[in-house]
Design a protein around this motif. Structure first.
Motif, PDB file in Angstrom:
ATOM      1  N   LEU A  60       0.840  -1.206   0.000  1.00  5.66           N
ATOM      2  CA  LEU A  60       0.000   0.000   0.000  1.00  5.66           C
ATOM      3  C   LEU A  60       0.874   1.255   0.000  1.00  5.66           C
ATOM      4  N   VAL A  61       1.927   1.256   0.817  1.00  4.86           N
ATOM      5  CA  VAL A  61       2.847   2.397   0.848  1.00  4.86           C
ATOM      6  C   VAL A  61       3.491   2.586  -0.520  1.00  4.86           C
ATOM      7  N   LYS A  62       3.878   1.468  -1.129  1.00  5.40           N
ATOM      8  CA  LYS A  62       4.506   1.533  -2.444  1.00  5.40           C
ATOM      9  C   LYS A  62       3.520   2.030  -3.501  1.00  5.40           C
ATOM     10  N   LEU A  63       2.278   1.570  -3.400  1.00  2.00           N
ATOM     11  CA  LEU A  63       1.258   1.962  -4.369  1.00  2.00           C
ATOM     12  C   LEU A  63       0.904   3.443  -4.259  1.00  2.00           C
ATOM     13  N   MET A  64       0.695   3.906  -3.024  1.00  2.00           N
ATOM     14  CA  MET A  64       0.220   5.274  -2.806  1.00  2.00           C
ATOM     15  C   MET A  64       1.344   6.292  -2.921  1.00  2.00           C
ATOM     16  N   GLY A  65       2.589   5.815  -2.847  1.00  2.00           N
ATOM     17  CA  GLY A  65       3.699   6.749  -2.798  1.00  2.00           C
ATOM     18  C   GLY A  65       3.886   7.215  -1.372  1.00  2.00           C
ATOM     19  N   VAL A  66       5.044   7.773  -1.086  1.00  2.00           N
ATOM     20  CA  VAL A  66       5.291   8.268   0.266  1.00  2.00           C
ATOM     21  C   VAL A  66       4.323   9.403   0.594  1.00  2.00           C
ATOM     22  N   TYR A  67       4.003  10.198  -0.415  1.00  2.00           N
ATOM     23  CA  TYR A  67       3.054  11.312  -0.251  1.00  2.00           C
ATOM     24  C   TYR A  67       1.856  11.044  -1.148  1.00  2.00           C
ATOM     25  N   PRO A  68       0.793  10.424  -0.613  1.00  2.08           N
ATOM     26  CA  PRO A  68      -0.365  10.041  -1.436  1.00  2.08           C
ATOM     27  C   PRO A  68      -1.128  11.258  -1.956  1.00  2.08           C
ATOM     28  N   PRO A  69      -1.958  11.054  -2.992  1.00  2.00           N
ATOM     29  CA  PRO A  69      -2.831  12.140  -3.453  1.00  2.00           C
ATOM     30  C   PRO A  69      -3.636  12.714  -2.284  1.00  2.00           C
TER      31      PRO A  69
END
Length: 418
Positions: free
Chosen positions: A327-336
């Motif tokens: 999930l962290v990898k998918l959303m990025g460190v800074y999610p939308p």
């Protein structure tokens, strides 16, 4: 910081300036920047401006004296600088075109999001009286979304600009379905498995329709009887699904077990580890993330960055670690939805993450010289700017908050990159 009007002929390398132009009227990436070389000086002077705004606090030097003579430039150097300027203009035009296309994609994405939300409302309204029709429509909705998800290797996750209130169950269910589908795809699951996960995620909280609204919207701590009533929603969701014999068996454990925790502290059965269905473990992680962003008490809502960090640091014993890391990898460190400060101290709103370039999201920049509806969107992969930190929206000055419009409700949708 005070801005000082400064004649263009007093400019020199090391001054931090702001251009009195629209973003589309000059070749630079931003409207304000520190002059780093002769090329930038030449470009500014070629814009035929009489003045720019100087920001002394960010400058490394002082302006030239009013009567300074401009440095002589050879013909050869002049031709070189002109060629470099042309390259920058071409790059800027490419960026402007890219921004137009990006905004078209977001508009298309928002239409799909609104359509899916409307379909979900229709499905829920029929689940009791016409369960077979409701499940059939849910199959159609999920199939459309999965087909779109699977058709491209490069999928962008966008922040949606929704304005509806008091429809938490629909937004939450669609959010959990969207992110769960992307998580399942990232995990290499088949289209069929993703459809089952999506159906389970869409229906996972439908049992809350049988829970009194006063309990669902209560912002103070629930009493034990109220908590017990709320926990019955997993049972009610399963009962609603069982009204239709076409609801897939593979999706039912998600309805029943999305509050089970791997350490055995969850409900309704207190299952542990592998006793919990694998797809239910995946949806449980996404459900926990979205609930942290949108708790019953809005004052306790976490920004996406904080929600991910909290899960990863404090809930490793309760949720599947593989899915949390994914999930962290998918959303990025800074999610939308994250408000961020960039390396040039400018503020912005992360509005989409490209799953193939997680460290370089698209950021909508705060720039008071540009109308908010024309604000530049910077792809961090293409420039020198980096994110330094996340910023809590409630700490923003009012004018910055109004400009960036950070969402109270964070909703997502995906769009394949054509």
């Amino acid at each position: 910081m005070a801005n000082i009007k400064l004649a263009v002929d007093r400019l020199t390398i090391g001054l931090y300036v702001k251009l009195p132009l629209q973003w589309t009227e000059h070749p630079f990436l931003l409207n304000h920047f520190k002059i780093k070389d002769k090329q930038q000086l030449r470009l500014i002077k070629n814009l035929n401006l009489k003045y720019v705004y100087l920001i002394p606090e960010k400058s490394d030097t002082t302006p030239l004296a009013p009567d300074s003579q401009p440095e002589a430039i050879s013909e050869q150097e002049s031709q070189y600088l002109d060629k470099q300027a042309e390259k920058l203009w071409q790059e800027k035009q490419r960026r402007i075109e890219h921004l137009k296309n990006y905004k078209l994609r977001v508009q298309r994405c928002e239409k799909n999001f609104s359509r899916s939300l409307s379909q979900l409302r229709s499905i829920v309204s029929k689940i009791k009286s016409r369960p077979l029709n409701a499940v059939e429509e849910a199959h159609d909705l999920v199939s459309t979304m999965v087909d779109a998800l699977m058709e491209s290797d490069n999928v962008a996750l966008h922040l949606m600009n929704d304005k509806k209130e008091h429809e938490d169950i629909y937004f939450h269910s669609l959010n959990v379905a969207i992110i769960s589908m992307m998580l399942a795809k990232s995990n290499g699951m088949s289209a069929e498995a993703i459809k089952n996960i999506a159906l389970g995620a869409l229906f996972h909280d439908m049992g809350k329709l049988k829970v009194p609204t006063a309990i669902l919207r209560k912002t103070t701590p629930l009493t034990q009887p109220e908590e017990n009533y709320l926990r019955l929603h997993t049972k009610y969701s399963l009962e609603l699904a069982n009204l239709a014999d076409t609801f897939p068996e593979a999706s039912k454990p998600i309805l029943d077990q999305h509050h089970e925790l791997v350490d055995g502290s969850g409900y309704p059965q207190g299952l542990k580890g592998d006793e919990i269905d694998n797809c239910a473990q995946l949806v449980a992680v996404v459900n926990a993330y979205d609930t942290l962003c949108h708790p019953q008490d809005p004052s306790k809502a976490r920004i996406p960055y904080s929600a991910l960090s909290y899960l990863f640091k404090n809930k490793k014993d309760q949720y599947n670690n593989e899915y949390m890391a994914l999930l962290v990898k998918l959303m990025g460190v800074y999610p939308p939805g994250s408000v961020v400060q960039l390396s040039n101290q400018q503020l912005g709103l992360v509005i989409s993450v490209n799953t193939n370039s997680l460290l370089h999201p698209n950021v909508l920049l705060y720039d008071p010289t540009v109308p908010s509806n024309e604000a530049p969107i910077i792809d961090l992969e293409e420039g020198e700017l980096k994110i330094e930190r996340a910023v809590s929206p409630n700490k923003l000055p009012e004018h910055v908050y109004d400009y960036l419009n950070p969402r109270v409700r964070i909703s997502f949708y995906f769009d394949p990159d054509d």
